[in-house]
Design a protein around this motif. Structure first.
Motif, PDB file in Angstrom:
ATOM      1  N   ARG A  72      47.826  19.628 106.883  1.00  0.00           N
ATOM      2  CA  ARG A  72      47.186  18.312 106.163  1.00  0.00           C
ATOM      3  C   ARG A  72      45.626  18.746 106.035  1.00  0.00           C
ATOM      4  NH1 ARG A  72      51.618  17.176 106.145  1.00  0.00           N
ATOM      5  NH2 ARG A  72      52.615  15.094 106.144  1.00  0.00           N
ATOM      6  N   CYS A  97      43.075  13.405 107.216  1.00  0.00           N
ATOM      7  CA  CYS A  97      44.677  12.873 107.507  1.00  0.00           C
ATOM      8  C   CYS A  97      45.178  13.584 108.783  1.00  0.00           C
ATOM      9  CB  CYS A  97      45.206  13.668 106.128  1.00  0.00           C
ATOM     10  SG  CYS A  97      46.984  13.090 106.059  1.00  0.00           S
ATOM     11  N   VAL A 118      50.266   9.703 103.878  1.00  0.00           N
ATOM     12  CA  VAL A 118      50.415  10.692 102.555  1.00  0.00           C
ATOM     13  C   VAL A 118      48.937  10.966 102.599  1.00  0.00           C
ATOM     14  CG1 VAL A 118      50.791  11.038 100.421  1.00  0.00           C
ATOM     15  CG2 VAL A 118      52.349   9.660 101.741  1.00  0.00           C
ATOM     16  N   TYR A 128      45.684  12.728 100.376  1.00  0.00           N
ATOM     17  CA  TYR A 128      45.274  13.045  98.922  1.00  0.00           C
ATOM     18  C   TYR A 128      44.005  13.899  99.028  1.00  0.00           C
ATOM     19  CZ  TYR A 128      48.591   9.383  97.874  1.00  0.00           C
ATOM     20  OH  TYR A 128      49.896   8.662  97.641  1.00  0.00           O
ATOM     21  N   THR A 129      43.744  14.699  98.043  1.00  0.00           N
ATOM     22  CA  THR A 129      42.622  15.414  98.223  1.00  0.00           C
ATOM     23  C   THR A 129      41.811  14.926  96.849  1.00  0.00           C
ATOM     24  OG1 THR A 129      43.550  17.381  98.957  1.00  0.00           O
ATOM     25  CG2 THR A 129      41.429  17.632  97.946  1.00  0.00           C
ATOM     26  N   PRO A 160      58.021   9.670 100.873  1.00  0.00           N
ATOM     27  CA  PRO A 160      57.493  10.721 100.061  1.00  0.00           C
ATOM     28  C   PRO A 160      58.452  11.063  99.000  1.00  0.00           C
ATOM     29  CG  PRO A 160      57.334  11.083 102.392  1.00  0.00           C
ATOM     30  CD  PRO A 160      58.318   9.987 102.290  1.00  0.00           C
ATOM     31  N   GLN A 217      55.019  13.526  93.947  1.00  0.00           N
ATOM     32  CA  GLN A 217      53.880  12.805  94.121  1.00  0.00           C
ATOM     33  C   GLN A 217      52.573  13.334  94.079  1.00  0.00           C
ATOM     34  OE1 GLN A 217      54.580  12.116  98.300  1.00  0.00           O
ATOM     35  NE2 GLN A 217      52.779  11.146  98.669  1.00  0.00           N
ATOM     36  N   ARG A 246      48.858  14.545  94.654  1.00  0.00           N
ATOM     37  CA  ARG A 246      48.060  15.053  95.670  1.00  0.00           C
ATOM     38  C   ARG A 246      46.686  15.164  95.415  1.00  0.00           C
ATOM     39  NH1 ARG A 246      51.675  14.905  99.172  1.00  0.00           N
ATOM     40  NH2 ARG A 246      53.880  15.777  99.262  1.00  0.00           N
ATOM     41  N   TYR A 247      46.410  15.689  94.478  1.00  0.00           N
ATOM     42  CA  TYR A 247      45.079  15.869  94.147  1.00  0.00           C
ATOM     43  C   TYR A 247      44.644  14.760  93.049  1.00  0.00           C
ATOM     44  CZ  TYR A 247      46.143  20.217  96.257  1.00  0.00           C
ATOM     45  OH  TYR A 247      46.435  21.210  97.105  1.00  0.00           O
TER      46      TYR A 247
END
Lengths: 100, 407
Positions: free
Chosen positions: B343, B347, B364, B366-367, B395, B399, B401-402
């Motif tokens: 991660r 996170c 979860v 996120y970037t 999850p 999903q 992520r960015y």
């Protein structure tokens, strides 16, 4: 000797006593020991001047011996001696404690 | 953060000290009031306005600070370390590559337990070269033993600049403090800032009582001696203790500051978390964006919440665990990447803080926002939508992520 636990140390490991480098026995690092042929020694004190560890012992302006607790066997005294009176011998070969 | 009528009264006293300031200018103002003994700094965008404003103050005699215009950031922190070891209050300013250049000295400052304050303006690390905001610079030194604070707006930047020195110098702590504000988003944005009066700041900061000083000839010391395998570990363990102590000290200092200023800060700021189903954890200016989205969404029903981290090191693990325990899903927004790690930094720390086993939220990561990529309200809503899906069915493969990345 029992070393202090982490709680006993000063913050930042600041040393509050002076001159305690002498307690650090750097002689244990040595692989070669200087041996002085006293017949050639003129007590010019150049070995003492150049020794980076202050490990040449003197008395009344004359060479006395090597401080084996702190001599690291770097050989600078060998190079600097104008009479070639000093040679380095491997620790394992020389008799214990012999510097002359 | 104004919570009581008393707070309003306190804030009312400072009406005369309202200014429109950028985050950078606000920090310079705080530095003026603190009047450090030594500031050694090197300019780097976007932190330069702090150094420029402060050096004007030095030139105009508004402070007594010895300003050392060094040749690099490495020298800047070196000079601060030397000055602090000599018993001076030392501060510096930098961003990104400048902070990276200071890297080896960050560990030296913390290891020597020097209460140096570094005002950082967050900027992405090269390569590629980028002068805009992300957290790769400060996340890169998160293991160094520095306390870390993140400001979400110019008011917080000013307040944290005052808090930093106070926290650093606490006898139980004696750790350097890195306080950050987002580059451009905070540093170059003009907002309403309430200043404290000069003498209030002076009283809050107090007289500097250095733990040791090279200039104290009555008590000569050696600073920075070598240790062997027989001592290094113990010195580092002691530093861990100092950072743990900071977890207790910081709330006390924040409380004192709250009484002085009417701004009652906590290590973490919870928005609508009491009954939130999903929540976002964030630090820096994006917390402000997310807060406004939370308030808007709540008017229509969705039970969303925000946890803003004000203090990142020491990581407020207990506060985070307590705040998030009722949530079904939590999204942690990281403005930096830890390549190859399971991660990203924040996170990982959140996951490490939550108790193992059933009953806790699904977390979860996120970037977002790398290199200054903006986080807009619609992005935040997208994250909440994603989190509601995670809350319902765990999850999922597609999903998010960015956030805000062009795929």
């Amino acid at each position: 000797m029992i070393l202090p636990g982490w709680r006993k140390l000063s913050p930042g490991a600041v040393l509050r006593e002076s001159g305690n480098a002498v307690q650090h026995r750097t002689g244990a690092w040595r692989a070669h020991r200087p041996v002085v042929a006293m017949t050639n020694c003129t007590h010019c004190m150049l070995c003492w001047l150049f020794c980076p560890d202050g490990s040449i012992e003197t008395a009344e302006g004359r060479f006395l011996g090597i401080d084996l607790e702190h001599c690291k066997g770097c050989g600078i005294c060998v190079v600097e001696c104008p009479r070639n009176a000093i040679k380095l011998v491997p620790e394992v070969e020389s008799a214990a404690g012999e510097t002359r | 953060m104004i919570q009581t009528a008393r707070d309003r009264e306190v804030v009312g006293q400072y009406e005369g000290l309202l200014r429109a300031l950028t985050g950078a200018r606000a920090v310079a103002e705080a530095m003026r009031q603190v009047n450090p003994d030594v500031v050694a700094a090197y300019p780097i965008t976007p932190s330069t306005p702090i150094v420029e404003a402060f050096s004007s103050m030095v030139a105009n005699g508004q402070v007594d600070t010895e300003f050392v215009a060094v040749e690099s950031e490495h020298s800047a922190l070196s000079a601060c370390i030397g000055a602090a070891a000599a018993g001076a209050r030392a501060q510096t300013v930098t961003s990104s590559q400048g902070l990276a250049l200071m890297w080896e000295l960050m560990y030296v400052a913390a290891g020597l337990r020097l209460p140096i304050v570094l005002h950082c303006v967050n900027r992405a690390l090269s390569a590629p070269l980028n002068i805009h905001c992300d957290h790769s610079d400060t996340m890169g030194v998160r293991d160094s033993g520095w306390i870390q604070l993140y400001a979400a707006n110019p008011q917080e930047a000013y307040d944290h600049a005052l808090l930093s020195g106070r926290v650093a110098e606490q006898p139980d702590v004696l750790l350097p403090v890195l306080h950050s504000q987002d580059g451009y988003a905070v540093s170059h944005s003009t907002e309403r800032v309430e200043l404290l009066p000069d003498d209030t700041v002076r009283a809050f900061i107090g007289q500097h009582q250095p733990n040791y000083s090279l200039l104290d000839t009555q008590h000569p010391i050696t600073v920075g001696a070598i240790t062997g395998p027989d001592y290094y570990f113990e010195v580092k363990r002691q530093t861990v203790e100092a950072m743990d102590r900071a977890s207790d000290v910081i709330p006390r200092v924040l409380q004192e500051f709250g009484e002085l200023s009417g701004r009652r800060y906590r290590m973490v700021e919870a928005e609508a978390l009491d009954d939130a189903d999903v929540a976002i954890v964030a630090l820096g200016s994006s917390a402000g964006t997310i807060r406004s989205v939370v308030r808007n969404l709540r008017r229509h029903g969705p039970k969303v919440g925000l946890l803003q981290l004000r203090v990142y090191r020491p990581f407020p693990a207990q506060e985070v665990a307590r705040a998030l325990r009722g949530c079904k899903a939590v999204g942690v927004l990281d403005r930096s990447i830890s390549y190859g790690a399971p991660r990203n930094p924040v996170c990982m720390d959140v996951l490490g803080s939550l108790p193992r086993g059933d009953g806790g939220p699904t977390v979860v990561g996120y970037t977002y926002g790398l290199g200054g990529r903006e986080l807009l309200p619609q992005h935040v809503m997208g994250v909440f939508a994603d989190l509601f899906r995670v809350a319902e069915s765990g999850p999922w493969a597609q999903q998010l992520r960015y956030v805000g990345l062009r795929e």
